[in-house]
Design a protein around this motif. Structure first.
Motif, PDB file in Angstrom:
ATOM      1  N   ARG A   9       1.075  -1.491   0.677  1.00 52.17           N
ATOM      2  CA  ARG A   9      -0.272  -0.260   0.913  1.00 52.17           C
ATOM      3  C   ARG A   9       0.606   1.416   0.358  1.00 52.17           C
ATOM      4  O   ARG A   9       2.000   1.100   0.087  1.00 52.17           O
ATOM      5  CB  ARG A   9      -1.346  -0.003   1.175  1.00 52.17           C
ATOM      6  N   THR A  50       4.069   1.889  -8.641  1.00 53.44           N
ATOM      7  CA  THR A  50       3.457   2.646  -7.804  1.00 53.44           C
ATOM      8  C   THR A  50       2.659   3.700  -8.202  1.00 53.44           C
ATOM      9  O   THR A  50       1.560   4.528  -7.314  1.00 53.44           O
ATOM     10  CB  THR A  50       3.426   1.478  -6.340  1.00 53.44           C
ATOM     11  N   HIS A  54      -1.100   5.964  -8.714  1.00 54.89           N
ATOM     12  CA  HIS A  54      -1.834   6.397  -7.927  1.00 54.89           C
ATOM     13  C   HIS A  54      -1.800   8.522  -8.186  1.00 54.89           C
ATOM     14  O   HIS A  54      -2.001   8.707  -7.505  1.00 54.89           O
ATOM     15  CB  HIS A  54      -0.561   6.458  -6.603  1.00 54.89           C
TER      16      HIS A  54
END
Length: 306
Positions: A9, A50, A54
């Motif tokens: 995450r 990542t 995002h």
């Protein structure tokens, strides 16, 4: 602003926002993905995909922790130099489980994680005698005047007054340009995290000291980062060719997760050093002699064995 990755995450962390890091560090290891410096976000190269997924707008970078080959001095057995490990690195969220992390050394804590950029492990209160010197092969001249930070310093515990010193030095050990002195208490914190502090093997060289026993379980500390450009050190096209190493002198209150460098600007040569903890030099008749080494690749390269 910094961007960190934990358990697949991503979390955005803003300066002056207390406790934003607390939950993330209760997981396990936490890797620095990107950071903002003078208004521009730079990736570390750990996981740009990542960041992109995002919606983070960033300049692609390559940041790596300096590989610690040797640290001067010995542990005293009575100091407050601890291994600082995020709460569940030892496998427990409730107790400080020293046997589970007994292999953690000063070197391990300062260089673990992807590209060595684990913010969840480090060393606190490195004494002034624990000087670290990192060899430098060369520096890319075109990177001297840009705005991208070239040295990144972390602070992962409770800073107190006292300055760390960072210097580029030549072959004779003389400072090239100027030294930088940083008082960590002047830096804004990005957040806090939960951790356990562990004692290191007493009366042992820092190169071989490992986690020995629990010291302070279930505590909370702050996170800070600071970056420096080559130009901040007074490095120019006229003196850059003199640089042979980076020398770091801790203040006695230094709490590092890692000390990192811009691999697009600074070329660190491959390094091989003896692993003192795994090498035995005194054996009996019929015994087996062991020689272990630590190998570190040059900037952006991988190690090959034959």
């Amino acid at each position: 602003m910094i961007y960190i990755n934990y358990s697949f995450r991503i979390k955005l962390v803003y300066p002056f926002a207390p406790h934003l890091l607390t939950q993330s560090f209760l997981i396990l290891h936490t890797t620095l993905l990107a950071f903002t410096f003078d208004g521009t976000a730079y990736s570390t190269g750990v996981n740009d995909a990542t960041l992109t997924s995002h919606g983070v707008v960033y300049a692609a970078g390559s940041v790596r922790a300096l590989r610690v080959a040797g640290i001067a001095g010995n542990s005293s057995g009575s100091s407050s130099t601890y291994a600082a490990l995020a709460k569940k690195v030892d496998g427990s969220a409730t107790v400080a489980n020293a046997p589970a992390v007994a292999g953690y050394s000063v070197k391990t804590a300062l260089t673990d994680g992807i590209n060595g950029l684990d913010l969840g492990t480090g060393i606190t209160n490195l004494p002034t005698a624990a000087i670290m010197t990192f060899s430098i092969f060369n520096i890319t001249p075109s990177k001297i005047a840009d705005n991208e930070p070239d040295i990144i310093i972390t602070q992962i515990a409770q800073p107190v007054a006292g300055n760390d010193f960072f210097s580029f030095i030549d072959a004779s050990g003389s400072v090239v340009g100027t030294s930088i002195s940083q008082d960590m208490t002047l830096l804004a914190r990005f957040g806090t995290y939960d951790l356990d502090l562990f004692n290191l093997t007493p009366n042992t060289p820092w190169n071989t000291a490992t986690v020995y026993s629990a010291a302070i379980p279930s505590t909370n500390r702050e996170i800070r980062l600071v970056g420096f450009r080559l130009s901040d050190f007074g490095i120019t096209s006229l003196n850059v060719g003199q640089i042979k190493a980076l020398k770091i002198t801790p203040s006695g209150n230094s709490d590092y997760a890692f000390i990192a460098y811009n691999a697009n600007a600074i070329n660190i040569p491959p390094n091989i050093s003896q692993n003192d903890a795994a090498t035995n030099t005194t054996i009996r008749n019929g015994g087996v002699a062991n020689l272990a080494v630590i190998g570190s690749s040059s900037s952006g390269e991988a190690l090959n064995y034959s």
